[in-house]
Design a protein around this motif. Sequence first.
Motif, short mmCIF file in Angstrom:
data_model
loop_
_atom_site.label_atom_id
_atom_site.label_comp_id
_atom_site.label_asym_id
_atom_site.label_seq_id
_atom_site.Cartn_x
_atom_site.Cartn_y
_atom_site.Cartn_z
N CYS A 27 2.28 -3.27 -6.96
CA CYS A 27 1.55 -2.50 -7.45
C CYS A 27 0.80 -3.20 -8.70
CB CYS A 27 2.52 -1.17 -8.22
SG CYS A 27 3.07 -0.13 -6.67
N LYS A 35 0.04 5.71 -4.91
CA LYS A 35 -1.43 5.70 -5.37
C LYS A 35 -1.88 6.85 -5.74
CE LYS A 35 -5.83 4.97 -2.70
NZ LYS A 35 -6.37 4.78 -1.40
N LEU A 49 6.44 -3.26 -2.13
CA LEU A 49 5.04 -2.95 -2.30
C LEU A 49 4.61 -3.59 -3.44
CD1 LEU A 49 6.12 0.26 -1.43
CD2 LEU A 49 3.96 0.32 -0.80
N THR A 57 11.32 -1.25 1.92
CA THR A 57 9.82 -1.54 1.80
C THR A 57 9.47 -2.33 0.62
OG1 THR A 57 9.52 0.47 3.25
CG2 THR A 57 7.79 -0.37 1.95
N PRO A 113 -1.00 0.50 -4.93
CA PRO A 113 0.15 -0.12 -4.18
C PRO A 113 -0.67 -0.98 -3.21
CG PRO A 113 -0.07 2.00 -3.49
CD PRO A 113 -0.87 1.91 -4.65
N LYS A 114 -0.04 -2.03 -2.77
CA LYS A 114 -0.43 -2.76 -1.67
C LYS A 114 1.21 -3.26 -0.65
CE LYS A 114 -1.72 -7.17 -2.14
NZ LYS A 114 -2.54 -8.42 -2.24
N LEU A 115 1.25 -2.70 0.60
CA LEU A 115 2.13 -3.09 1.22
C LEU A 115 2.51 -4.90 1.56
CD1 LEU A 115 4.73 -2.18 3.03
CD2 LEU A 115 3.09 -2.03 5.21
N SER A 129 3.36 4.55 0.02
CA SER A 129 1.98 3.81 -0.79
C SER A 129 0.87 5.01 -1.36
CB SER A 129 1.19 3.17 0.38
OG SER A 129 1.55 1.91 0.79
N GLU A 153 3.86 4.17 4.80
CA GLU A 153 2.49 5.04 4.11
C GLU A 153 2.37 5.85 3.36
OE1 GLU A 153 3.41 4.45 7.37
OE2 GLU A 153 2.09 2.95 8.24
#
Length: 399
Positions: free
Chosen positions: A22, A76, A20, A18, A82-84, A72, A69
Amino acid sequence: LISSNLPSHKKDKLMHTTVLECGGICCASEVPLVNDALRSKFGSSIYDIHVNVTRKRVTVVHGPLVGAEGLSAGLKKVGLAPKLLSTSVPNDSGVSVTVVPDADTVGDGKGSKTKFRLPNWNYRAAMLLWIVSLFSILEGLSVLKYFAIAAMALSWWPKIAQRTYYSLRRRLLDINFLMTGAALGAIGIGDYVEGATLMVLFSWSDWLESFATERVRGAIEAIVALTPEVAYIGENATPTPVEDVKIGSLISIRSGDKVPIDGTVVSGESTVDESMLTGESRPVRKRLGDSVSGGTVNVGGGFLKVKTTVLACDSAVAKLTRLVEEAQRRKSPTEQLVETVAKYYTPIIFCCSLLLATIPWIWGAEVGEKYFYEALILLVIACPCALVISTPLTYVCAL
């Protein structure tokens, strides 16, 4: 990297990756925070974590029980916003399939130029109040020094305050904690203007650093954008995704088009701009039998037909993109040394400042106050942030 007793082929089938972005990462001092936040929550289900400070990206290799999720939420919780970007999931055959969120979540990925933007309103207001407080040195205007307290508060809240809070929760000493301690010490000895000077300049330097790293990220994304997504195949110039183009296919390249894949000219004549690969600004004439590289642009008035010699994943621009990405993932010996030094350096400096601020009081209030002031200076000038951020930025700019 994967510390379990599973056979390697089974590990591969369980590994999810994954990525992300940030926004809360400002420099390498947040790397331990990222590691601690995820490993403390998911434990052995996290196989590997890589933090790209310059691009503010966190790549996590994890087990199937850890969802994007959850990752994230963990980041967070420590204020890293964070943004995926994507998550790669193995299918039944063990082949990794990448799932990308909607385009409006990730952005267009076209590597557009970073637009200049002013700092947040609180930073601008803090700068104005600090300038007003400087006039307190004039006779009869000493009351203006209290504007400096408001300037400190506006610079400190919320960004620096949140970072300090999360660092303390994780028992980590970073630049935000050092600056907060120095500012509080300045208030304690009544040097409001000096405390405001520290916090205002620190907050503005943080904004400048963020702007600079965004520029660098934009430049790297522009490299990725060099690769065209569509090639025009055959006599009818049928639009085809570049990933589906086979070796030996005939592709049509009109004037103004990018060359999608490396190949050899079989028909036509034109000039091609290769500056994005070679740095040579003068277009190169291409004739029958000449080779062309993916990512270059047909800037002449001619029409070219090219027979592909490689797959899209092996084209010059794909290799360039892959090399840049791999180079960013690897840490140079200098970066590793700097991060190791900074890990122990900050606590040592804080302890030295604490001793300098407390022990001299044995020799009286006058001596104690003098060395308390010196301790605050030590906190500020010995901060490792510039050392830690300069090394990766230098490497990325060179790339």
